[in-house]
Design a protein around this motif. Structure first.
Motif, PDB file in Angstrom:
ATOM      1  N   ILE A  37       0.884  -1.163   0.000  1.00 22.40           N
ATOM      2  CA  ILE A  37       0.000   0.000   0.000  1.00 22.40           C
ATOM      3  C   ILE A  37       0.922   1.213   0.000  1.00 22.40           C
ATOM      4  CG2 ILE A  37      -1.813   1.246   1.220  1.00 22.40           C
ATOM      5  CD1 ILE A  37      -2.472  -1.410   2.665  1.00 22.40           C
ATOM      6  N   VAL A  38       0.846   2.018  -1.062  1.00 20.42           N
ATOM      7  CA  VAL A  38       1.766   3.152  -1.191  1.00 20.42           C
ATOM      8  C   VAL A  38       0.998   4.426  -1.510  1.00 20.42           C
ATOM      9  CG1 VAL A  38       3.638   1.662  -2.004  1.00 20.42           C
ATOM     10  CG2 VAL A  38       2.167   2.791  -3.675  1.00 20.42           C
ATOM     11  N   ALA A  39       1.649   5.556  -1.235  1.00 17.60           N
ATOM     12  CA  ALA A  39       1.091   6.844  -1.634  1.00 17.60           C
ATOM     13  C   ALA A  39       1.238   6.979  -3.145  1.00 17.60           C
ATOM     14  CB  ALA A  39       1.821   7.977  -0.932  1.00 17.60           C
ATOM     15  N   ASP A  40       0.207   7.485  -3.789  1.00 20.71           N
ATOM     16  CA  ASP A  40       0.222   7.669  -5.245  1.00 20.71           C
ATOM     17  C   ASP A  40       1.033   8.925  -5.562  1.00 20.71           C
ATOM     18  OD1 ASP A  40      -0.247   7.392  -7.916  1.00 20.71           O
ATOM     19  OD2 ASP A  40      -2.364   7.932  -7.837  1.00 20.71           O
ATOM     20  N   ASN A  41       2.341   8.818  -5.320  1.00 15.72           N
ATOM     21  CA  ASN A  41       3.219   9.972  -5.460  1.00 15.72           C
ATOM     22  C   ASN A  41       4.654   9.475  -5.604  1.00 15.72           C
ATOM     23  OD1 ASN A  41       3.966  12.660  -5.513  1.00 15.72           O
ATOM     24  ND2 ASN A  41       4.063  12.843  -3.299  1.00 15.72           N
ATOM     25  N   GLU A  56      -8.603   5.467   3.570  1.00 12.89           N
ATOM     26  CA  GLU A  56      -8.390   4.622   2.389  1.00 12.89           C
ATOM     27  C   GLU A  56      -7.468   3.447   2.714  1.00 12.89           C
ATOM     28  OE1 GLU A  56      -7.595   6.564  -1.355  1.00 12.89           O
ATOM     29  OE2 GLU A  56      -8.706   8.339  -0.686  1.00 12.89           O
ATOM     30  N   ILE A  57      -6.444   3.691   3.494  1.00 14.90           N
ATOM     31  CA  ILE A  57      -5.547   2.599   3.905  1.00 14.90           C
ATOM     32  C   ILE A  57      -6.315   1.580   4.735  1.00 14.90           C
ATOM     33  CG2 ILE A  57      -3.543   2.024   5.351  1.00 14.90           C
ATOM     34  CD1 ILE A  57      -2.361   4.765   4.427  1.00 14.90           C
ATOM     35  N   ALA A  58      -7.141   2.058   5.647  1.00 18.35           N
ATOM     36  CA  ALA A  58      -7.953   1.156   6.469  1.00 18.35           C
ATOM     37  C   ALA A  58      -8.889   0.327   5.596  1.00 18.35           C
ATOM     38  CB  ALA A  58      -8.748   1.953   7.498  1.00 18.35           C
ATOM     39  N   ASP A  59      -9.484   0.940   4.585  1.00 15.24           N
ATOM     40  CA  ASP A  59     -10.384   0.208   3.682  1.00 15.24           C
ATOM     41  C   ASP A  59      -9.636  -0.916   2.967  1.00 15.24           C
ATOM     42  OD1 ASP A  59     -12.482   1.863   4.392  1.00 15.24           O
ATOM     43  OD2 ASP A  59     -12.347   3.111   2.579  1.00 15.24           O
ATOM     44  N   VAL A  60      -8.426  -0.633   2.533  1.00 18.74           N
ATOM     45  CA  VAL A  60      -7.619  -1.656   1.845  1.00 18.74           C
ATOM     46  C   VAL A  60      -7.289  -2.796   2.807  1.00 18.74           C
ATOM     47  CG1 VAL A  60      -5.374  -2.130   0.789  1.00 18.74           C
ATOM     48  CG2 VAL A  60      -6.658  -0.091   0.123  1.00 18.74           C
ATOM     49  N   ILE A  61      -6.892  -2.458   4.009  1.00 17.70           N
ATOM     50  CA  ILE A  61      -6.549  -3.489   4.995  1.00 17.70           C
ATOM     51  C   ILE A  61      -7.745  -4.382   5.293  1.00 17.70           C
ATOM     52  CG2 ILE A  61      -5.885  -3.864   7.415  1.00 17.70           C
ATOM     53  CD1 ILE A  61      -4.065  -1.349   7.082  1.00 17.70           C
ATOM     54  N   VAL A  62      -8.917  -3.783   5.420  1.00 27.51           N
ATOM     55  CA  VAL A  62     -10.137  -4.568   5.664  1.00 27.51           C
ATOM     56  C   VAL A  62     -10.427  -5.487   4.471  1.00 27.51           C
ATOM     57  CG1 VAL A  62     -12.649  -4.416   5.933  1.00 27.51           C
ATOM     58  CG2 VAL A  62     -11.145  -2.950   7.301  1.00 27.51           C
ATOM     59  N   ASP A 102      -2.346  -4.265 -10.202  1.00 27.25           N
ATOM     60  CA  ASP A 102      -2.207  -5.721 -10.184  1.00 27.25           C
ATOM     61  C   ASP A 102      -1.307  -6.225  -9.058  1.00 27.25           C
ATOM     62  OD1 ASP A 102      -3.820  -6.004 -12.453  1.00 27.25           O
ATOM     63  OD2 ASP A 102      -2.115  -5.705 -13.794  1.00 27.25           O
ATOM     64  N   CYS A 103      -0.448  -5.351  -8.539  1.00 28.12           N
ATOM     65  CA  CYS A 103       0.506  -5.822  -7.531  1.00 28.12           C
ATOM     66  C   CYS A 103       0.437  -5.051  -6.212  1.00 28.12           C
ATOM     67  CB  CYS A 103       1.924  -5.811  -8.091  1.00 28.12           C
ATOM     68  SG  CYS A 103       2.579  -4.213  -8.536  1.00 28.12           S
ATOM     69  N   GLY A 104      -0.480  -4.124  -6.084  1.00 31.66           N
ATOM     70  CA  GLY A 104      -0.582  -3.388  -4.833  1.00 31.66           C
ATOM     71  C   GLY A 104      -1.687  -2.362  -4.875  1.00 31.66           C
ATOM     72  N   TYR A 105      -1.607  -1.417  -3.951  1.00 27.22           N
ATOM     73  CA  TYR A 105      -2.632  -0.389  -3.832  1.00 27.22           C
ATOM     74  C   TYR A 105      -1.964   0.978  -3.769  1.00 27.22           C
ATOM     75  CZ  TYR A 105      -5.628  -4.278  -2.573  1.00 27.22           C
ATOM     76  OH  TYR A 105      -6.333  -5.451  -2.581  1.00 27.22           O
ATOM     77  N   LYS A 106      -2.482   1.913  -4.547  1.00 29.08           N
ATOM     78  CA  LYS A 106      -2.012   3.291  -4.501  1.00 29.08           C
ATOM     79  C   LYS A 106      -3.091   4.138  -3.835  1.00 29.08           C
ATOM     80  CE  LYS A 106      -0.652   3.156  -9.027  1.00 29.08           C
ATOM     81  NZ  LYS A 106      -0.113   3.732 -10.263  1.00 29.08           N
TER      82      LYS A 106
END
Length: 85
Positions: free
Chosen positions: A2-6, A32-38, A16-20
């Motif tokens: 999970i990375v910052a889109d920057n 948004e990070i919490a949503d991804v973790i859930v 395909d390989c992570g979340y921005k």
């Protein structure tokens, strides 16, 4: 990941390989990070799929040959002469 889109992570990580996460307010980014973790917690197969895709991406794009070509290109731009690898 999970990375910052920057910056660099934006160029490295794909859907395909992570979340921005969009760079907005700290609270919005945290939500948004919490949503991804859930989402990952609910479907653990996501980790396997994205991890596999990330490994393939790294093995394909971040090779020694690609690195040397990038360095060579920088030398050519700075010096104006091709450099043998």
């Amino acid at each position: 990941p999970i990375v910052a889109d920057n910056g660099g992570p934006r160029l490295t990580v794909t859907k395909d390989c992570g979340y921005k996460i969009a760079v907005t307010s700290p609270n919005q980014m945290a939500e948004e990070i919490a949503d991804v973790i859930v989402a990952i917690h609910r479907d653990r197969n996501i980790i396997i799929e994205k991890g596999s895709n990330a490994s393939k991406r790294i093995a394909t794009l971040y090779t020694e040959e690609n690195y040397l070509q990038t360095v060579n290109s920088i030398y050519e731009k700075i010096v104006g002469l091709p450099r043998k690898i």
